[in-house]
Design a protein around this motif. Sequence first.
Motif, PDB file in Angstrom:
ATOM      1  N   PHE A 113       0.830  -1.211   0.000  1.00 34.13           N
ATOM      2  CA  PHE A 113       0.000   0.000   0.000  1.00 34.13           C
ATOM      3  C   PHE A 113       0.863   1.261   0.000  1.00 34.13           C
ATOM      4  O   PHE A 113       1.899   1.322   0.661  1.00 34.13           O
ATOM      5  CB  PHE A 113      -0.908   0.025   1.228  1.00 34.13           C
ATOM      6  CG  PHE A 113      -1.703  -1.239   1.404  1.00 34.13           C
ATOM      7  CD1 PHE A 113      -2.663  -1.612   0.479  1.00 34.13           C
ATOM      8  CD2 PHE A 113      -1.469  -2.074   2.490  1.00 34.13           C
ATOM      9  CE1 PHE A 113      -3.380  -2.780   0.624  1.00 34.13           C
ATOM     10  CE2 PHE A 113      -2.186  -3.249   2.634  1.00 34.13           C
ATOM     11  CZ  PHE A 113      -3.144  -3.604   1.714  1.00 34.13           C
ATOM     12  N   ASP A 172       0.498   5.869  -0.440  1.00 30.52           N
ATOM     13  CA  ASP A 172      -0.391   7.051  -0.354  1.00 30.52           C
ATOM     14  C   ASP A 172      -1.601   6.783   0.546  1.00 30.52           C
ATOM     15  O   ASP A 172      -2.758   6.918   0.131  1.00 30.52           O
ATOM     16  CB  ASP A 172      -0.857   7.477  -1.758  1.00 30.52           C
ATOM     17  CG  ASP A 172       0.218   8.224  -2.518  1.00 30.52           C
ATOM     18  OD1 ASP A 172       1.217   8.629  -1.887  1.00 30.52           O
ATOM     19  OD2 ASP A 172       0.075   8.396  -3.739  1.00 30.52           O
ATOM     20  N   ASN A 173      -1.329   6.376   1.782  1.00 32.08           N
ATOM     21  CA  ASN A 173      -2.383   6.092   2.779  1.00 32.08           C
ATOM     22  C   ASN A 173      -3.410   5.073   2.288  1.00 32.08           C
ATOM     23  O   ASN A 173      -4.605   5.185   2.579  1.00 32.08           O
ATOM     24  CB  ASN A 173      -3.094   7.388   3.204  1.00 32.08           C
ATOM     25  CG  ASN A 173      -2.178   8.278   4.020  1.00 32.08           C
ATOM     26  OD1 ASN A 173      -1.497   7.793   4.923  1.00 32.08           O
ATOM     27  ND2 ASN A 173      -2.147   9.557   3.692  1.00 32.08           N
ATOM     28  N   GLY A 174      -2.944   4.103   1.519  1.00 30.30           N
ATOM     29  CA  GLY A 174      -3.832   3.031   1.067  1.00 30.30           C
ATOM     30  C   GLY A 174      -4.600   3.337  -0.199  1.00 30.30           C
ATOM     31  O   GLY A 174      -5.391   2.510  -0.663  1.00 30.30           O
ATOM     32  N   GLU A 175      -4.381   4.526  -0.778  1.00 25.42           N
ATOM     33  CA  GLU A 175      -5.102   4.883  -2.007  1.00 25.42           C
ATOM     34  C   GLU A 175      -4.605   4.070  -3.200  1.00 25.42           C
ATOM     35  O   GLU A 175      -5.347   3.805  -4.138  1.00 25.42           O
ATOM     36  CB  GLU A 175      -4.935   6.384  -2.308  1.00 25.42           C
ATOM     37  CG  GLU A 175      -5.787   7.270  -1.413  1.00 25.42           C
ATOM     38  CD  GLU A 175      -5.595   8.736  -1.747  1.00 25.42           C
ATOM     39  OE1 GLU A 175      -5.360   9.046  -2.938  1.00 25.42           O
ATOM     40  OE2 GLU A 175      -5.678   9.564  -0.827  1.00 25.42           O
ATOM     41  N   LYS A 210       7.034   1.024   0.547  1.00 27.39           N
ATOM     42  CA  LYS A 210       5.613   0.832   0.903  1.00 27.39           C
ATOM     43  C   LYS A 210       5.299   1.398   2.293  1.00 27.39           C
ATOM     44  O   LYS A 210       6.173   1.514   3.154  1.00 27.39           O
ATOM     45  CB  LYS A 210       5.271  -0.662   0.887  1.00 27.39           C
ATOM     46  CG  LYS A 210       5.878  -1.402   2.060  1.00 27.39           C
ATOM     47  CD  LYS A 210       5.733  -2.877   1.983  1.00 27.39           C
ATOM     48  CE  LYS A 210       6.427  -3.490   3.219  1.00 27.39           C
ATOM     49  NZ  LYS A 210       6.618  -4.906   3.149  1.00 27.39           N
ATOM     50  N   GLU A 211       4.004   1.712   2.496  1.00 27.07           N
ATOM     51  CA  GLU A 211       3.548   2.198   3.804  1.00 27.07           C
ATOM     52  C   GLU A 211       2.919   1.071   4.619  1.00 27.07           C
ATOM     53  O   GLU A 211       2.643   1.239   5.808  1.00 27.07           O
ATOM     54  CB  GLU A 211       2.525   3.329   3.603  1.00 27.07           C
ATOM     55  CG  GLU A 211       3.146   4.578   3.014  1.00 27.07           C
ATOM     56  CD  GLU A 211       2.097   5.608   2.620  1.00 27.07           C
ATOM     57  OE1 GLU A 211       0.898   5.367   2.832  1.00 27.07           O
ATOM     58  OE2 GLU A 211       2.495   6.656   2.090  1.00 27.07           O
ATOM     59  N   ILE A 264      -0.129   0.989   7.648  1.00 25.01           N
ATOM     60  CA  ILE A 264      -1.306   1.866   7.710  1.00 25.01           C
ATOM     61  C   ILE A 264      -2.580   1.063   7.970  1.00 25.01           C
ATOM     62  O   ILE A 264      -2.657  -0.123   7.676  1.00 25.01           O
ATOM     63  CB  ILE A 264      -1.462   2.673   6.402  1.00 25.01           C
ATOM     64  CG1 ILE A 264      -1.565   1.717   5.195  1.00 25.01           C
ATOM     65  CG2 ILE A 264      -0.336   3.654   6.221  1.00 25.01           C
ATOM     66  CD1 ILE A 264      -1.983   2.388   3.927  1.00 25.01           C
ATOM     67  N   MET A 295      -6.446  -0.129   7.415  1.00 23.52           N
ATOM     68  CA  MET A 295      -7.190  -0.434   6.185  1.00 23.52           C
ATOM     69  C   MET A 295      -8.693  -0.366   6.437  1.00 23.52           C
ATOM     70  O   MET A 295      -9.175  -0.775   7.492  1.00 23.52           O
ATOM     71  CB  MET A 295      -6.849  -1.852   5.697  1.00 23.52           C
ATOM     72  CG  MET A 295      -5.400  -2.067   5.317  1.00 23.52           C
ATOM     73  SD  MET A 295      -4.955  -1.144   3.856  1.00 23.52           S
ATOM     74  CE  MET A 295      -6.011  -1.869   2.636  1.00 23.52           C
ATOM     75  N   GLU A 296      -9.427   0.145   5.440  1.00 20.43           N
ATOM     76  CA  GLU A 296     -10.893   0.136   5.496  1.00 20.43           C
ATOM     77  C   GLU A 296     -11.389  -1.257   5.085  1.00 20.43           C
ATOM     78  O   GLU A 296     -10.726  -1.949   4.319  1.00 20.43           O
ATOM     79  CB  GLU A 296     -11.459   1.189   4.531  1.00 20.43           C
ATOM     80  CG  GLU A 296     -11.091   2.622   4.871  1.00 20.43           C
ATOM     81  CD  GLU A 296     -11.755   3.128   6.136  1.00 20.43           C
ATOM     82  OE1 GLU A 296     -12.825   2.578   6.505  1.00 20.43           O
ATOM     83  OE2 GLU A 296     -11.210   4.045   6.759  1.00 20.43           O
ATOM     84  N   GLN A 336     -11.620  -1.922   1.367  1.00 19.04           N
ATOM     85  CA  GLN A 336     -10.309  -2.146   0.738  1.00 19.04           C
ATOM     86  C   GLN A 336      -9.874  -3.609   0.901  1.00 19.04           C
ATOM     87  O   GLN A 336      -9.346  -4.223  -0.031  1.00 19.04           O
ATOM     88  CB  GLN A 336      -9.250  -1.227   1.358  1.00 19.04           C
ATOM     89  CG  GLN A 336      -9.369   0.237   0.964  1.00 19.04           C
ATOM     90  CD  GLN A 336      -8.348   1.085   1.687  1.00 19.04           C
ATOM     91  OE1 GLN A 336      -8.252   1.067   2.909  1.00 19.04           O
ATOM     92  NE2 GLN A 336      -7.553   1.830   0.937  1.00 19.04           N
TER      93      GLN A 336
END
Length: 281
Positions: free
Chosen positions: A198, A200-203, A217-218, A240, A242-243, A246
Amino acid sequence: MKELEPSTNEREFLLAALRQSARIDGRNFYDFRTLRLSFGADYGAVEVQLGNTRVMAKVSCEVIRPFQDKPTEGFLMFNTELSPMASSAFEIGRQTDEEVLVSRLIEKAMRRSRALDTEGLCIVAGEKVWSIRVDIHFLDHDGNLVDAACIAAITALLHFRRPDVTVVGEEVTIHTLEQRNPVPLSVHHIPICITFAFFDNGERVIVDPTHLEEQIKEGDMTFTLNVHKEVCALSKAGGIAMEMDQILQCSKIAVVKVTEITAQIQAALDADAKKRQISRK
């Protein structure tokens, strides 16, 4: 010897490419690198090449006494070896966090998911069982060791043949390969690890990260599934948050990848079986 960190230019170039929906090796976000499987002369010897990452697995067996509380269960053991030959980050006799993580994930994916029928390894209850050992050697580290090691381990188990056994009363005869054809192991299902990274904050989510992508990676997450869409294991070691949507999206992608990889493993095993049959004739 300490591993070199990626430079600021490398980091910025990789992130800029991802923000333009591209990866620096030309793949799409959900593409695996080219997977190649090659077999050794002996049953249970497999080399997996995933891009520039190379892993070798070798299966061996011996007859031992079972645990008293599990008299009809054989053993399945995994041994992982990350040497400086694969990467300068690894040192002989000193386990890195990455090595511990890879070992645990393989253990979860294979043993805890009951991929192998350990009761089918029993020869004489309470007396003699087969102990199956899988040695995993990492030859080249260019990212995603977990997925490559998982593919190598399950392919080696599927390819392996143990000696045939005859039991008459209390007398056990283990036949040589010349006396009788060896016997395949009873594998219930084929668990495959699919790793996501992941940014960019999971984007931005990618599959099968390279070594450079892993360094930048984050966070990451590894799904272990089989073709029946059963989740055998799910690992997310920090990184980070995760939603839920996602995670569900990643699981759908993983199902497709598992189906493709399983088909490739079966095709490679079939091709090797035909080759051996022709050479015997």
